[in-house]
Design a protein around this motif. Sequence first.
Motif, PDB file in Angstrom:
ATOM      1  N   GLY A  32       0.806  -1.216   0.000  1.00 62.63           N
ATOM      2  CA  GLY A  32       0.000   0.000   0.000  1.00 62.63           C
ATOM      3  C   GLY A  32       0.837   1.263   0.000  1.00 62.63           C
ATOM      4  N   LEU A  33       0.332   2.281  -0.687  1.00 60.25           N
ATOM      5  CA  LEU A  33       0.926   3.616  -0.667  1.00 60.25           C
ATOM      6  C   LEU A  33       0.101   4.480   0.275  1.00 60.25           C
ATOM      7  CD1 LEU A  33       2.912   5.754  -1.875  1.00 60.25           C
ATOM      8  CD2 LEU A  33       1.111   6.251  -3.557  1.00 60.25           C
ATOM      9  N   GLN A  34       0.771   5.162   1.211  1.00 63.34           N
ATOM     10  CA  GLN A  34       0.078   6.018   2.169  1.00 63.34           C
ATOM     11  C   GLN A  34       0.127   7.471   1.692  1.00 63.34           C
ATOM     12  OE1 GLN A  34      -0.106   6.663   7.055  1.00 63.34           O
ATOM     13  NE2 GLN A  34       1.648   5.623   6.145  1.00 63.34           N
ATOM     14  N   ILE A  35      -1.043   8.096   1.635  1.00 64.13           N
ATOM     15  CA  ILE A  35      -1.180   9.488   1.197  1.00 64.13           C
ATOM     16  C   ILE A  35      -1.693  10.294   2.383  1.00 64.13           C
ATOM     17  CG2 ILE A  35      -2.281  11.063  -0.442  1.00 64.13           C
ATOM     18  CD1 ILE A  35      -2.678   8.634  -2.305  1.00 64.13           C
ATOM     19  N   VAL A  36      -0.897  11.250   2.837  1.00 62.80           N
ATOM     20  CA  VAL A  36      -1.209  12.041   4.021  1.00 62.80           C
ATOM     21  C   VAL A  36      -1.472  13.478   3.601  1.00 62.80           C
ATOM     22  CG1 VAL A  36      -0.393  12.751   6.308  1.00 62.80           C
ATOM     23  CG2 VAL A  36       0.337  10.548   5.342  1.00 62.80           C
ATOM     24  N   GLY A  37      -2.477  14.081   4.183  1.00 58.98           N
ATOM     25  CA  GLY A  37      -2.805  15.474   3.874  1.00 58.98           C
ATOM     26  C   GLY A  37      -2.754  16.350   5.100  1.00 58.98           C
ATOM     27  N   PRO A  38      -2.913  17.657   4.926  1.00 62.16           N
ATOM     28  CA  PRO A  38      -2.934  18.571   6.066  1.00 62.16           C
ATOM     29  C   PRO A  38      -4.112  18.287   6.989  1.00 62.16           C
ATOM     30  CG  PRO A  38      -2.717  19.765   3.988  1.00 62.16           C
ATOM     31  CD  PRO A  38      -3.068  18.360   3.645  1.00 62.16           C
ATOM     32  N   HIS A  39      -4.044  18.861   8.150  1.00 66.86           N
ATOM     33  CA  HIS A  39      -5.100  18.749   9.151  1.00 66.86           C
ATOM     34  C   HIS A  39      -6.462  18.995   8.515  1.00 66.86           C
ATOM     35  CE1 HIS A  39      -6.537  18.591  13.221  1.00 66.86           C
ATOM     36  NE2 HIS A  39      -6.896  19.856  13.277  1.00 66.86           N
ATOM     37  N   ARG A  40      -7.343  18.000   8.611  1.00 67.57           N
ATOM     38  CA  ARG A  40      -8.741  18.053   8.169  1.00 67.57           C
ATOM     39  C   ARG A  40      -8.922  18.069   6.652  1.00 67.57           C
ATOM     40  NH1 ARG A  40     -11.533  22.069  12.738  1.00 67.57           N
ATOM     41  NH2 ARG A  40     -10.865  20.826  14.528  1.00 67.57           N
ATOM     42  N   ALA A  41      -7.867  17.776   5.881  1.00 67.12           N
ATOM     43  CA  ALA A  41      -7.994  17.759   4.413  1.00 67.12           C
ATOM     44  C   ALA A  41      -8.343  16.348   3.927  1.00 67.12           C
ATOM     45  CB  ALA A  41      -6.699  18.255   3.769  1.00 67.12           C
ATOM     46  N   ASP A  42      -9.406  15.795   4.474  1.00 68.67           N
ATOM     47  CA  ASP A  42      -9.782  14.413   4.166  1.00 68.67           C
ATOM     48  C   ASP A  42     -10.155  14.229   2.698  1.00 68.67           C
ATOM     49  OD1 ASP A  42     -10.508  15.296   6.987  1.00 68.67           O
ATOM     50  OD2 ASP A  42     -10.567  13.122   7.235  1.00 68.67           O
ATOM     51  N   ARG A  43     -10.909  15.173   2.158  1.00 65.75           N
ATOM     52  CA  ARG A  43     -11.311  15.035   0.751  1.00 65.75           C
ATOM     53  C   ARG A  43     -10.093  15.124  -0.170  1.00 65.75           C
ATOM     54  NH1 ARG A  43     -15.481  14.938  -2.573  1.00 65.75           N
ATOM     55  NH2 ARG A  43     -14.416  16.328  -4.019  1.00 65.75           N
ATOM     56  N   ARG A  44      -9.112  15.901   0.224  1.00 61.43           N
ATOM     57  CA  ARG A  44      -7.928  16.023  -0.627  1.00 61.43           C
ATOM     58  C   ARG A  44      -7.222  14.672  -0.779  1.00 61.43           C
ATOM     59  NH1 ARG A  44      -3.247  20.223   0.877  1.00 61.43           N
ATOM     60  NH2 ARG A  44      -5.048  21.616   0.709  1.00 61.43           N
ATOM     61  N   VAL A  45      -7.029  13.954   0.335  1.00 65.28           N
ATOM     62  CA  VAL A  45      -6.312  12.684   0.215  1.00 65.28           C
ATOM     63  C   VAL A  45      -7.131  11.674  -0.587  1.00 65.28           C
ATOM     64  CG1 VAL A  45      -4.923  13.047   2.285  1.00 65.28           C
ATOM     65  CG2 VAL A  45      -7.069  11.799   2.480  1.00 65.28           C
ATOM     66  N   LEU A  46      -8.449  11.728  -0.468  1.00 67.59           N
ATOM     67  CA  LEU A  46      -9.285  10.848  -1.295  1.00 67.59           C
ATOM     68  C   LEU A  46      -9.170  11.211  -2.773  1.00 67.59           C
ATOM     69  CD1 LEU A  46     -12.484  10.607   0.930  1.00 67.59           C
ATOM     70  CD2 LEU A  46     -11.077   8.672   0.205  1.00 67.59           C
TER      71      LEU A  46
END
Length: 473
Positions: free
Chosen positions: A439-453
Amino acid sequence: MHDEITTRPARELARLMRTGELSARETVQAHLDRIAAVNPRVNAVVTLCAERAMAEAAAADERQASGAPTPPLHGLPVAHKDVHETAQVRTTFGSPIFAENVPERDELIVERMRGAGAITIGKTNVPEFAAGSHTFNPVFGTTLNPYDTTRSAGGSSGGAAAALAAGLHPIADGSDMGGSLRNPASFCNVVGLRPSPGRVPAHPAALGFSTLSVQGPMARDTADAALLMSVIAGPDPRSPIALGDPGAVFAEPLDAEGGLRGLRVAWTPDLGGAFRSERAVLDALRPDIEVFTALGCEVEEASPDLSGADDAFRTLRAWQFAAAYGELYDAGSDRLKPSVRWNIEQGRLLSGADLARAERLHTELHHRMRLFFERFDVLLLPTAQVAPFDAALEYPDSIDGQPQETYLDWMRSAYSISITGCPALSVPGGFTPGGLPVGLQIVGPHRADRRVLRVGHAFEQATRFGARRPDLA
């Protein structure tokens, strides 16, 4: 026809049932048949309520025939994680202490899924009290990986991930403290999202202000994960940390105009030396960086400064274990598995000064991540440090010759992100030469849930790793 039903995305099944091309009864029966045929190979669904599920499917078909509005998860069969309390369905927490426990009510995540039309078909396996990233317990035994049934399916949402990969149900709920939505997603070639704390409110929760453990979605692709997020996310007054944004924002399409062009991407193989990964894992993931470049992203190898993450996470985790399971320990510690006992004992050794230090480190990590994400839009790194390991082991005792002394050591790539509070997504990132998922892990800024999706969606469309399903014929 049954095989075709159990391989379709959740959103497509929902559409077919909404238009009347497929009934809820057909959908549920197909998945029950698949469970009967395949589950003995993987041991993912551990409690089944087939008769109840078929009765609920018939009621769903009748409601639709009456012209009533169709909810977003109408007719979709789901087995809930066996640490999520489910009304009138045995919920064991993977522990002999609760082997016959039957809750009287649904907890919030189950309540929301069922309220949106999902049909409960059973429960998925977990390690005892969800402790560890390998799914085994003395109540139900070990969950095996659908890609190689001698290997671990990960954990603690290992039953959910294996069930998704094996076609036993199309979406799943899970939880994540140190990687429990992401590690099994990596091991089973599915998608797992650790949302921002408060994005998916939890109730009941004895430690309601804690941000260390979260609940979230698993699916076979990001669009289905977003569909489930549209139902389980959103405010609730019973959770003191619940975010105010409505879940409906996740129902919007993930395709972005212009794609990912210009996205500032950081890649790190090890968080600046914080952990080591197997060579096979890194070899599988390195070509992914070229995919992001081809999608028009600006990619740079860089890592945030996560010094103190290990100390903060392990201290706060141990304190939570002592708070949550201390009474069970006092009632008879021999009834708990050794790793759970150890974590409770570690928590009881902590002082107020230890907790104060951990919270200071926790705050400092937040601010360093905040500044890091002023330079970058997302961070990429391995989800798990190892490929799926021998299911006979409790945990990997070494990584490329480096000893792993506790059941937590090999999970640093996941729990170092947990402690930051940033949303993190695991998407299928490739395979080892032996055919094991990575798996590749994609992390975004605080509360940027839609961005990582959204980033994960673009990546999976470009690579199609998730379309490679296991052969369980």
